[in-house]
Design an enzyme around this catalytic site. Structure first.
Site, mmCIF file in Angstrom:
data_model
loop_
_atom_site.group_PDB
_atom_site.id
_atom_site.type_symbol
_atom_site.label_atom_id
_atom_site.label_comp_id
_atom_site.label_asym_id
_atom_site.label_seq_id
_atom_site.Cartn_x
_atom_site.Cartn_y
_atom_site.Cartn_z
ATOM 1 N N ASP A 53 -6.795 -23.437 22.586
ATOM 2 C CA ASP A 53 -8.093 -22.968 20.437
ATOM 3 C C ASP A 53 -8.163 -21.931 20.606
ATOM 4 O O ASP A 53 -9.139 -21.731 22.150
ATOM 5 C CB ASP A 53 -9.380 -24.035 20.640
ATOM 6 C CG ASP A 53 -9.311 -24.147 19.274
ATOM 7 O OD1 ASP A 53 -8.576 -23.903 18.437
ATOM 8 O OD2 ASP A 53 -10.759 -25.005 19.006
ATOM 9 N N ARG A 99 -9.407 -16.996 15.659
ATOM 10 C CA ARG A 99 -11.031 -16.400 15.949
ATOM 11 C C ARG A 99 -11.007 -14.648 16.596
ATOM 12 O O ARG A 99 -11.326 -14.071 16.456
ATOM 13 C CB ARG A 99 -11.925 -16.807 16.678
ATOM 14 C CG ARG A 99 -12.947 -17.770 16.120
ATOM 15 C CD ARG A 99 -14.032 -19.410 16.246
ATOM 16 N NE ARG A 99 -12.455 -19.880 16.903
ATOM 17 C CZ ARG A 99 -12.853 -20.948 17.833
ATOM 18 N NH1 ARG A 99 -14.080 -21.478 18.289
ATOM 19 N NH2 ARG A 99 -12.336 -22.209 18.249
ATOM 20 N N ASN A 110 -3.208 -30.767 11.828
ATOM 21 C CA ASN A 110 -2.335 -29.375 11.924
ATOM 22 C C ASN A 110 -1.910 -29.189 10.433
ATOM 23 O O ASN A 110 -1.734 -27.650 10.091
ATOM 24 C CB ASN A 110 -2.352 -28.145 13.261
ATOM 25 C CG ASN A 110 -2.709 -27.959 14.114
ATOM 26 O OD1 ASN A 110 -2.367 -27.838 15.762
ATOM 27 N ND2 ASN A 110 -4.365 -27.548 13.843
HETATM 28 C C1 IPE Z 1 -6.650 -28.362 18.203
HETATM 29 O O1 IPE Z 1 -7.565 -26.829 17.459
HETATM 30 C C2 IPE Z 1 -5.654 -28.405 17.892
HETATM 31 C C3 IPE Z 1 -4.589 -27.670 18.858
HETATM 32 C C4 IPE Z 1 -4.875 -26.682 19.886
HETATM 33 C C5 IPE Z 1 -2.983 -27.761 18.792
HETATM 34 P P1 IPE Z 1 -7.733 -27.282 16.197
HETATM 35 O O2 IPE Z 1 -8.379 -25.670 15.907
HETATM 36 O O3 IPE Z 1 -6.660 -27.974 15.026
HETATM 37 O O4 IPE Z 1 -8.990 -28.221 16.478
HETATM 38 P P2 IPE Z 1 -9.895 -28.793 15.686
HETATM 39 O O5 IPE Z 1 -10.057 -28.059 13.521
HETATM 40 O O6 IPE Z 1 -11.078 -27.157 15.959
HETATM 41 O O7 IPE Z 1 -10.876 -29.859 15.880
HETATM 42 C C1 IPE Z 2 -5.736 -22.822 18.636
HETATM 43 O O1 IPE Z 2 -6.222 -21.819 18.064
HETATM 44 C C2 IPE Z 2 -3.469 -22.818 17.792
HETATM 45 C C3 IPE Z 2 -3.449 -23.698 17.135
HETATM 46 C C4 IPE Z 2 -4.002 -24.525 16.327
HETATM 47 C C5 IPE Z 2 -2.576 -24.604 16.607
HETATM 48 P P1 IPE Z 2 -6.523 -22.285 16.060
HETATM 49 O O2 IPE Z 2 -5.622 -22.024 15.728
HETATM 50 O O3 IPE Z 2 -6.971 -23.142 16.582
HETATM 51 O O4 IPE Z 2 -7.963 -20.881 16.605
HETATM 52 P P2 IPE Z 2 -8.881 -20.903 15.985
HETATM 53 O O5 IPE Z 2 -9.836 -22.082 16.265
HETATM 54 O O6 IPE Z 2 -8.930 -20.892 14.377
HETATM 55 O O7 IPE Z 2 -10.063 -20.104 16.725
HETATM 56 MG MG MG Z 3 -9.111 -23.959 16.557
#
Ligand code: IPE
Ligand code: IPE
Ligand code: MG
Length: 256
Positions: A36, A40, A84
């Site tokens: 995650d 950001r 997602n």
């Molecule tokens: C969890 O991250 C899913 C993956 C890393 C693939 P998200 O960024 O989607 O989770 P939430 O929405 O913050 O819970």
């Molecule tokens: C994790 O990074 C990747 C996936 C969920 C596929 P994010 O895209 O959730 O990154 P943040 O949480 O918005 O920073």
């Molecule tokens: Mg995320």
């Protein structure tokens, strides 16, 4: 303890702790990572979110290599959740494109390194060419034994349990399973993860302290570790740190 209760206790203990205690438990057999913070990471650099996802692929490469070197048997990575789909279509497209690219560019190298690839998740909604690539990656690497890389893609823990429940219900209706015998072991046997041990350690990057529907059944007794590091900055040093923290954890499985 008598009869059924003792049997159940023995089974539960077996399922939660496949190894006997002592030194063997100092290193996790299975690490699962919620990758995650890509968005950001990109935003902090004034770049579009897809730039962060792209940087995340290199972090994945570094982490897989380090995990292999550190003797981890199974590494599961959460790459796309069933939730997602709520993201903008162009971001979803970018994530799909990166998985496509990762399999195409890394399959040969991973195969040579002895990595077995498995994919977890709902097939519905995933473009046909990606399904083909995933199937090919699983098939090509099926004899590899150095490490298993499980890619959780279009994955949701609740959907997975619902699917297993459907199949159990079907078999019960067909008279193949006695409903009275259904227990935690039955459910575990109907999950696609039946082929490998449950995660000992779940890592989440970017400071968020939640599971987001990741391996909710299998992580019942996993140790949980959150890094403030954003996923694109994760790699070998962080994985080594995770192993050090894990070695100091005291896993009790409800005991004393
Ligand atoms: C969890 O991250 C899913 C993956 C890393 C693939 P998200 O960024 O989607 O989770 P939430 O929405 O913050 O819970
Ligand atoms: C994790 O990074 C990747 C996936 C969920 C596929 P994010 O895209 O959730 O990154 P943040 O949480 O918005 O920073
Ligand atoms: Mg995320």
């Amino acid at each position: 303890m008598a009869g059924a209760l003792a049997d159940w206790a023995a089974k539960a203990a077996h399922q939660l702790s496949p190894r006997t205690g002592g030194e063997a438990d100092a290193r996790p057999r299975h690490i699962a990572i919620i990758m995650d913070g890509n968005g950001r990471w990109a935003t902090a650099r004034g770049m579009p979110r897809a730039f962060g996802h792209s940087a995340g692929v290199q972090a994945l490469r570094n982490t897989v290599e380090a995990a292999g070197d550190l003797g981890i048997e199974v590494l599961t990575v959460y790459a796309f959740s069933t939730e997602n789909w709520r993201r903008p279509p162009d971001e979803i497209e970018a994530l799909f494109g990166l998985l496509r690219g990762f399999i195409r560019s890394d399959l040969t190298r991973l195969d040579r390194a002895g990595v077995r690839i498995r994919v977890l998740g709902e097939r519905e909604g995933v473009p046909a060419d990606i399904l083909t690539l995933m199937d090919q990656a699983e098939k090509q690497t099926e004899g590899n034994t150095i490490m298993t890389l499980v890619i959780a893609f279009n994955y949701g823990g609740q959907a997975e349990i619902a699917r297993a429940t459907q199949e159990i219900a079907r078999q019960a209706a067909a008279g193949l399973i006695d409903p009275e015998t259904i227990g935690p072991d039955t459910i575990a046997q109907f999950l696609p993860s039946r082929d490998w041990p449950n995660p000992d350690l779940v890592i989440r990057t970017s400071g968020e302290q939640r599971l987001s529907n990741f391996l909710i059944w299998q992580s019942a007794y996993a140790e949980f570790l959150v890094f403030d590091t954003l996923w694109p900055d994760f790699g070998r040093p962080q994985l080594e740190e995770a192993l050090q923290v894990f070695a100091k954890r005291n896993r009790r499985y409800g005991g004393v």
